[in-house]
Enzyme design. Structure first.
Site, PDB file in Angstrom:
ATOM      1  CG  HIS A 167      38.371  41.531  38.230  1.00  0.00           C
ATOM      2  ND1 HIS A 167      37.835  41.783  39.476  1.00  0.00           N
ATOM      3  CD2 HIS A 167      38.696  42.750  37.709  1.00  0.00           C
ATOM      4  CE1 HIS A 167      37.818  43.091  39.692  1.00  0.00           C
ATOM      5  NE2 HIS A 167      38.339  43.693  38.635  1.00  0.00           N
ATOM      6  CG  HIS A 170      36.634  47.144  41.069  1.00  0.00           C
ATOM      7  ND1 HIS A 170      35.539  47.296  40.236  1.00  0.00           N
ATOM      8  CD2 HIS A 170      37.680  46.842  40.264  1.00  0.00           C
ATOM      9  CE1 HIS A 170      35.918  47.092  38.985  1.00  0.00           C
ATOM     10  NE2 HIS A 170      37.203  46.807  38.970  1.00  0.00           N
TER      11      HIS A 170
END
Length: 333
Positions: A57, A219
């Site tokens: 991320h 995700h």
């Protein structure tokens, strides 16, 4: 899927080594257990601020370690929570005697492992408070969560809370501020493509050439609905409308508007989306007082974006504007 890596099993460690080499003036990386920490930590009398979660991320969270933001970050494997050991080690490393705040995104593994680390820290007489960020309005529960997911609001919380800790606020005040930010921030995202986790070697999910997923998680979790691809303005409408309605935001509110790329979206497209979002808010009497556009909480190379709104008060504005110097955010210094 082509990637600029050597070995999927070492990609996180090698990336962190590069982060440390590129920003040695701001941070260092400890291994075994692995965490990122400010070079000047611990600061006596300062509340330590720690966050973390799965890698993939970036720049969240390691890219936000530095003056005016995080004191330490705990990167787990790609899309996988760090275990309690590095969280505890990071907590120790930033404890200057004033306690430590854990900022935790609402994913089951993150919540459980940060809770365990906090209990272990308490046994060592380190006072820890934790705040769970759950700003995603798209879905109530997902593959990874009970309740709403923590997404773009995490970046805003880390900046505002980090500034409060930097100016010397105590742990109780810093934690209360973090809860206030979380209570006033909402987000929603979308995807045009999947991402590919390095060790998987194939896309997490499939989207047709003329399809988009609305409400996607960071995700690759499913969103609200899969729809035919629409023009940018229509996509912004779909994201912003439920965000505004959820708090709800209303006429006269001053907000921070954050348009975030998921890793593979050009800035040209993000600024286009930002422009339409600001017009939509203005039409409802909502003032954009602060803004952020770019790739700050990503999902590897996913094409897509998220929109985050934070209802501001005077203190939040002051703390947002306060100096920050990290690899990913820098102003006022």
């Amino acid at each position: 899927m082509k990637k600029i890596i050597n070995d999927p099993s070492t990609v996180v460690e090698e990336s962190l080594a590069g982060l440390a080499a590129a920003h040695a003036d701001l941070l260092r990386v400890e291994f075994d257990p692995t965490f990122v920490v400010r070079t000047d930590a611990p600061r006596p009398g300062k509340v330590g601020v720690v966050s973390g979660g799965g890698s993939g991320h970036e720049p969240l969270h390691g890219g936000f370690v530095g003056r005016g933001m995080l004191d330490a970050a705990c990167p787990g494997p790609v899309f996988t929570s760090p275990t309690p050991d590095p969280i505890l080690a990071a907590t120790r490393a930033v404890d200057g005697g004033a306690g430590v705040l854990h900022i935790v995104k609402n994913y089951t593994g993150d919540v459980l492992n940060f809770e365990t680390a906090a209990e272990l820290a308490a046994a060592e007489d380190i006072t820890v408070e934790a705040v769970v960020i759950d700003d995603d309005v798209a879905v109530k529960d997902s593959l990874y969560t009970a309740g709403r997911r923590g997404v773009g609001g995490t970046v805003l919380a880390e900046k505002i809370v980090g500034a409060a800790a930097e100016r010397g606020d105590d742990l109780t005040s810093v934690a209360a501020l973090c809860r206030r930010v979380n209570a006033h921030v909402r987000s929603m995202g979308m995807a045009l493509t999947s991402c590919t986790v390095p060790h998987a070697g194939k896309p997490t999910f499939e989207l047709g050439e003329q399809e988009m997923e609305i409400g996607i998680g960071i995700h690759g979790e499913p969103g609200r609905e899969r729809l035919p691809l629409e023009p940018a303005d229509a996509i912004v409408d779909r994201l912003l409308s439920p965000v505004v309605a959820d708090l709800p935001f209303g006429s006269g509110d001053g907000v921070l508007l954050f348009v975030n790329g998921m890793g593979g979206t050009p800035l040209m497209e993000l600024y286009l989306a930002y422009g339409h979002a600001e017009k939509l808010l203005a039409a409802q009497g909502i003032r954009v007082e602060r803004r952020l556009v770019g790739n700050y909480i990503t999902s590897l190379e996913m094409q897509g974006m998220s929109i985050t709104l934070l209802k501001l008060d005077e203190e939040m504005v002051e703390l947002w504007d306060a100096p920050v110097h990290t690899p990913a955010l820098r102003w006022g210094v």
